[in-house]
Design a protein around this motif. Structure first.
Motif, short mmCIF file in Angstrom:
data_model
loop_
_atom_site.label_atom_id
_atom_site.label_comp_id
_atom_site.label_asym_id
_atom_site.label_seq_id
_atom_site.Cartn_x
_atom_site.Cartn_y
_atom_site.Cartn_z
N ILE A 19 0.84 -1.20 0.00
CA ILE A 19 0.00 0.00 0.00
C ILE A 19 0.88 1.25 0.00
CG2 ILE A 19 -1.75 1.29 1.29
CD1 ILE A 19 -2.59 -1.51 2.46
N ILE A 20 1.92 1.23 0.81
CA ILE A 20 2.85 2.36 0.87
C ILE A 20 3.44 2.64 -0.51
CG2 ILE A 20 5.05 3.16 1.83
CD1 ILE A 20 2.77 3.24 3.86
N ARG A 21 3.83 1.56 -1.19
CA ARG A 21 4.41 1.72 -2.54
C ARG A 21 3.37 2.19 -3.55
NH1 ARG A 21 6.96 -3.19 -1.02
NH2 ARG A 21 5.40 -4.36 -2.23
N GLU A 22 2.19 1.55 -3.52
CA GLU A 22 1.15 1.88 -4.50
C GLU A 22 0.69 3.32 -4.38
OE1 GLU A 22 -3.51 0.68 -5.50
OE2 GLU A 22 -2.28 -0.68 -4.29
N GLU A 23 0.48 3.77 -3.17
CA GLU A 23 -0.06 5.11 -2.95
C GLU A 23 1.03 6.17 -2.76
OE1 GLU A 23 -3.14 5.84 -3.30
OE2 GLU A 23 -4.09 3.86 -3.26
N LYS A 24 2.31 5.71 -2.77
CA LYS A 24 3.45 6.62 -2.61
C LYS A 24 3.32 7.45 -1.33
CE LYS A 24 4.47 6.97 -7.56
NZ LYS A 24 3.53 5.91 -7.98
N ILE A 25 3.14 6.73 -0.22
CA ILE A 25 2.91 7.38 1.07
C ILE A 25 4.23 7.54 1.82
CG2 ILE A 25 1.76 7.15 3.32
CD1 ILE A 25 -0.35 5.41 1.83
N GLN A 26 4.45 8.72 2.32
CA GLN A 26 5.63 8.99 3.14
C GLN A 26 5.47 8.28 4.50
OE1 GLN A 26 6.47 13.16 3.83
NE2 GLN A 26 7.75 12.69 5.60
N VAL A 27 6.57 7.73 5.00
CA VAL A 27 6.58 7.10 6.32
C VAL A 27 7.50 7.92 7.23
CG1 VAL A 27 7.11 5.02 7.64
CG2 VAL A 27 6.16 4.82 5.34
#
Length: 236
Positions: free
Chosen positions: A100-108
Protein backbone atom coordinates in the motif's frame (compact mmCIF):
# COMPACT_ATOMS: atom_id res chain seq x y z
CA UNK A 1 -21.75 17.62 22.86
CA UNK A 2 -19.28 15.81 20.61
CA UNK A 3 -20.87 13.59 18.00
CA UNK A 4 -19.72 9.99 17.64
CA UNK A 5 -20.75 8.00 14.56
CA UNK A 6 -21.18 4.22 14.56
CA UNK A 7 -21.53 2.75 11.08
CA UNK A 8 -22.14 -0.88 10.18
CA UNK A 9 -19.45 -2.54 8.07
CA UNK A 10 -19.17 -6.30 7.66
CA UNK A 11 -16.04 -6.75 5.54
CA UNK A 12 -12.68 -5.31 4.66
CA UNK A 13 -13.64 -3.98 1.26
CA UNK A 14 -11.67 -0.95 0.02
CA UNK A 15 -14.62 0.66 -1.84
CA UNK A 16 -16.99 0.09 1.10
CA UNK A 17 -14.63 1.48 3.73
CA UNK A 18 -13.76 4.45 1.51
CA UNK A 19 -17.47 5.33 1.43
CA UNK A 20 -17.65 4.89 5.21
CA UNK A 21 -14.85 7.44 5.64
CA UNK A 22 -16.92 9.89 3.60
CA UNK A 23 -20.00 9.14 5.69
CA UNK A 24 -18.04 9.35 8.95
CA UNK A 25 -16.79 12.86 8.17
CA UNK A 26 -20.33 13.93 7.29
CA UNK A 27 -21.88 12.46 10.44
CA UNK A 28 -19.37 14.02 12.83
CA UNK A 29 -19.62 17.39 11.13
CA UNK A 30 -16.33 17.68 9.21
CA UNK A 31 -16.22 18.77 5.60
CA UNK A 32 -14.00 16.61 3.41
CA UNK A 33 -12.63 19.77 1.80
CA UNK A 34 -10.80 20.56 5.04
CA UNK A 35 -8.09 18.08 3.97
CA UNK A 36 -7.18 19.94 0.79
CA UNK A 37 -3.53 20.96 0.76
CA UNK A 38 -2.87 19.57 4.24
CA UNK A 39 -0.29 17.06 5.41
CA UNK A 40 -2.34 14.42 7.22
CA UNK A 41 -0.57 12.24 9.77
CA UNK A 42 -2.26 8.83 9.66
CA UNK A 43 -1.73 6.85 12.87
CA UNK A 44 -2.78 3.18 12.65
CA UNK A 45 -2.21 0.59 15.37
CA UNK A 46 0.87 -1.38 14.31
CA UNK A 47 1.68 -3.03 17.61
CA UNK A 48 3.72 -5.95 16.36
CA UNK A 49 4.56 -8.10 13.33
CA UNK A 50 1.44 -10.16 12.74
CA UNK A 51 -1.03 -10.94 9.97
CA UNK A 52 -4.19 -8.79 9.78
CA UNK A 53 -6.46 -11.79 10.43
CA UNK A 54 -5.25 -11.92 14.05
CA UNK A 55 -7.05 -8.58 14.64
CA UNK A 56 -4.08 -7.13 16.53
CA UNK A 57 -3.28 -4.32 14.07
CA UNK A 58 -5.40 -1.85 12.16
CA UNK A 59 -6.32 -3.80 9.04
CA UNK A 60 -4.25 -2.73 5.99
CA UNK A 61 -7.39 -2.27 3.87
CA UNK A 62 -8.71 0.13 6.52
CA UNK A 63 -5.46 2.09 6.33
CA UNK A 64 -5.55 1.97 2.52
CA UNK A 65 -9.05 3.46 2.50
CA UNK A 66 -7.91 6.25 4.82
CA UNK A 67 -4.87 7.09 2.68
CA UNK A 68 -6.89 7.10 -0.53
CA UNK A 69 -9.60 9.23 1.11
CA UNK A 70 -6.99 11.78 2.14
CA UNK A 71 -5.43 11.85 -1.34
CA UNK A 72 -8.72 12.12 -3.21
CA UNK A 73 -9.59 15.13 -1.08
CA UNK A 74 -6.33 16.88 -1.90
CA UNK A 75 -4.39 15.95 1.23
CA UNK A 76 -0.96 14.39 1.61
CA UNK A 77 -0.97 11.21 3.76
CA UNK A 78 1.99 10.51 6.07
CA UNK A 79 2.14 7.30 8.10
CA UNK A 80 3.22 8.03 11.68
CA UNK A 81 3.81 5.06 13.96
CA UNK A 82 6.46 3.48 16.17
CA UNK A 83 6.08 -0.09 17.46
CA UNK A 84 7.63 -0.62 20.88
CA UNK A 85 9.83 -3.66 20.26
CA UNK A 86 10.13 -4.25 16.51
CA UNK A 87 11.28 -2.22 13.51
CA UNK A 88 8.36 -0.54 11.78
CA UNK A 89 9.52 -1.99 8.44
CA UNK A 90 9.14 -5.54 9.75
CA UNK A 91 5.68 -4.85 11.19
CA UNK A 92 4.51 -3.21 7.94
CA UNK A 93 5.78 -6.09 5.83
CA UNK A 94 4.08 -8.77 7.95
CA UNK A 95 0.89 -6.74 8.22
CA UNK A 96 0.48 -6.09 4.51
CA UNK A 97 1.23 -2.35 4.60
CA UNK A 98 4.30 -2.39 2.34
CA UNK A 99 2.42 -2.80 -0.94
CA UNK A 100 0.00 0.00 0.00
CA UNK A 101 2.85 2.36 0.87
CA UNK A 102 4.41 1.72 -2.54
CA UNK A 103 1.15 1.88 -4.50
CA UNK A 104 -0.06 5.11 -2.95
CA UNK A 105 3.45 6.62 -2.61
CA UNK A 106 2.91 7.38 1.07
CA UNK A 107 5.63 8.99 3.14
CA UNK A 108 6.58 7.10 6.32
CA UNK A 109 7.76 9.25 9.23
CA UNK A 110 11.17 8.54 10.75
CA UNK A 111 10.46 7.58 14.36
CA UNK A 112 14.12 8.11 15.26
CA UNK A 113 13.60 11.85 14.97
CA UNK A 114 11.71 13.10 18.00
CA UNK A 115 10.69 16.44 19.46
CA UNK A 116 9.42 17.55 22.83
CA UNK A 117 5.83 18.57 23.41
CA UNK A 118 4.72 20.26 26.63
CA UNK A 119 1.37 20.55 28.38
CA UNK A 120 1.55 22.61 31.61
CA UNK A 121 -2.06 21.73 32.41
CA UNK A 122 -1.31 17.99 32.65
CA UNK A 123 -2.09 16.02 35.78
CA UNK A 124 1.34 14.39 36.13
CA UNK A 125 3.32 14.31 32.87
CA UNK A 126 3.88 17.80 31.53
CA UNK A 127 6.27 16.88 28.71
CA UNK A 128 6.64 14.04 26.20
CA UNK A 129 9.05 13.13 23.43
CA UNK A 130 6.98 12.33 20.35
CA UNK A 131 7.77 11.49 16.71
CA UNK A 132 9.00 14.76 15.21
CA UNK A 133 6.78 14.47 12.12
CA UNK A 134 3.81 15.26 14.38
CA UNK A 135 5.00 18.87 14.26
CA UNK A 136 5.06 18.91 10.46
CA UNK A 137 1.57 17.56 9.78
CA UNK A 138 -1.52 19.74 9.92
CA UNK A 139 -3.99 17.16 11.21
CA UNK A 140 -3.84 13.72 12.83
CA UNK A 141 -6.12 10.98 11.48
CA UNK A 142 -6.09 8.36 14.23
CA UNK A 143 -6.99 4.79 13.18
CA UNK A 144 -7.21 2.68 16.36
CA UNK A 145 -8.11 -1.00 16.52
CA UNK A 146 -10.96 -2.03 18.83
CA UNK A 147 -9.48 -4.63 21.20
CA UNK A 148 -9.03 -5.60 24.81
CA UNK A 149 -5.95 -4.55 26.78
CA UNK A 150 -4.48 -6.03 29.94
CA UNK A 151 -3.69 -2.65 31.48
CA UNK A 152 -6.36 -0.26 30.17
CA UNK A 153 -9.14 -2.87 29.73
CA UNK A 154 -9.60 -1.78 26.12
CA UNK A 155 -7.58 -0.07 23.42
CA UNK A 156 -9.35 2.88 21.91
CA UNK A 157 -8.65 6.21 20.28
CA UNK A 158 -6.70 7.74 23.19
CA UNK A 159 -4.61 4.63 23.85
CA UNK A 160 -3.62 4.38 20.18
CA UNK A 161 -1.88 7.76 20.38
CA UNK A 162 0.66 6.23 22.78
CA UNK A 163 2.31 4.92 19.60
CA UNK A 164 3.45 8.47 18.82
CA UNK A 165 6.10 8.03 21.52
CA UNK A 166 9.14 6.52 19.82
CA UNK A 167 9.93 2.83 20.31
CA UNK A 168 11.40 1.79 23.63
CA UNK A 169 10.74 5.21 25.16
CA UNK A 170 7.30 3.82 25.92
CA UNK A 171 8.79 1.48 28.54
CA UNK A 172 9.62 4.47 30.76
CA UNK A 173 5.93 5.24 31.11
CA UNK A 174 5.02 1.61 31.75
CA UNK A 175 7.54 1.56 34.61
CA UNK A 176 6.54 4.91 36.13
CA UNK A 177 2.80 4.38 35.66
CA UNK A 178 2.39 0.79 36.72
CA UNK A 179 -1.23 0.73 37.82
CA UNK A 180 -4.28 0.88 35.56
CA UNK A 181 -5.31 4.28 36.94
CA UNK A 182 -1.81 5.77 36.68
CA UNK A 183 -1.28 4.54 33.15
CA UNK A 184 -4.68 5.78 32.00
CA UNK A 185 -4.02 9.17 33.59
CA UNK A 186 -0.70 9.36 31.73
CA UNK A 187 -2.49 8.64 28.43
CA UNK A 188 -4.86 11.53 29.10
CA UNK A 189 -1.86 13.80 29.78
CA UNK A 190 -0.45 12.77 26.39
CA UNK A 191 -3.79 13.41 24.71
CA UNK A 192 -3.95 16.82 26.38
CA UNK A 193 -0.46 17.60 25.09
CA UNK A 194 -1.45 16.69 21.53
CA UNK A 195 -4.52 18.91 21.72
CA UNK A 196 -2.86 21.86 23.46
CA UNK A 197 0.91 21.59 23.07
CA UNK A 198 1.36 22.68 19.46
CA UNK A 199 1.76 26.37 18.69
CA UNK A 200 -0.94 25.94 16.06
CA UNK A 201 -3.52 23.39 17.30
CA UNK A 202 -3.91 20.24 15.21
CA UNK A 203 -7.29 18.52 15.02
CA UNK A 204 -7.31 14.85 15.97
CA UNK A 205 -9.95 12.82 14.13
CA UNK A 206 -10.37 9.20 15.19
CA UNK A 207 -11.92 6.52 12.99
CA UNK A 208 -11.79 3.11 14.64
CA UNK A 209 -11.43 -0.25 12.93
CA UNK A 210 -14.02 -2.30 14.79
CA UNK A 211 -14.96 -4.47 11.82
CA UNK A 212 -13.12 -7.33 13.49
CA UNK A 213 -12.08 -6.69 17.08
CA UNK A 214 -10.07 -8.60 19.66
CA UNK A 215 -11.33 -10.07 22.91
CA UNK A 216 -9.68 -12.03 25.70
CA UNK A 217 -5.95 -11.65 26.31
CA UNK A 218 -5.27 -8.47 24.31
CA UNK A 219 -3.76 -6.32 22.95
CA UNK A 220 -1.39 -8.80 21.30
CA UNK A 221 -1.67 -12.13 19.49
CA UNK A 222 -2.89 -13.86 22.66
CA UNK A 223 -6.38 -12.47 22.12
CA UNK A 224 -9.15 -13.91 19.97
CA UNK A 225 -10.61 -12.16 16.90
CA UNK A 226 -14.31 -11.41 17.15
CA UNK A 227 -16.65 -9.86 14.53
CA UNK A 228 -18.06 -6.50 15.65
CA UNK A 229 -18.95 -5.18 12.18
CA UNK A 230 -18.61 -1.50 13.01
CA UNK A 231 -16.61 1.61 12.24
CA UNK A 232 -16.66 4.24 15.00
CA UNK A 233 -15.71 7.86 14.34
CA UNK A 234 -15.41 11.04 16.36
CA UNK A 235 -13.49 14.26 16.94
CA UNK A 236 -13.10 13.51 20.66
Amino acid sequence: MTKVAIIKCEEYSLPAIFEIFKKSFELIGIKQEVLKGLRVGIKPNLLTATVPERAVITHPVFFHAAARFVKENGGIPVLIESPAFMPLSKVMKKGGYDAIIREEKIQVADANISREIKFPGAENYKRFEIIGECYDVDIILNLPKFKTHALTYMTGAVKNLFGLIPGLNKSEFHIKSGSKAEFSSMLLDLYGALLNGFKRPKPVISIMDAITGLEGNGPGPGGQPIPIHAVIAGKD
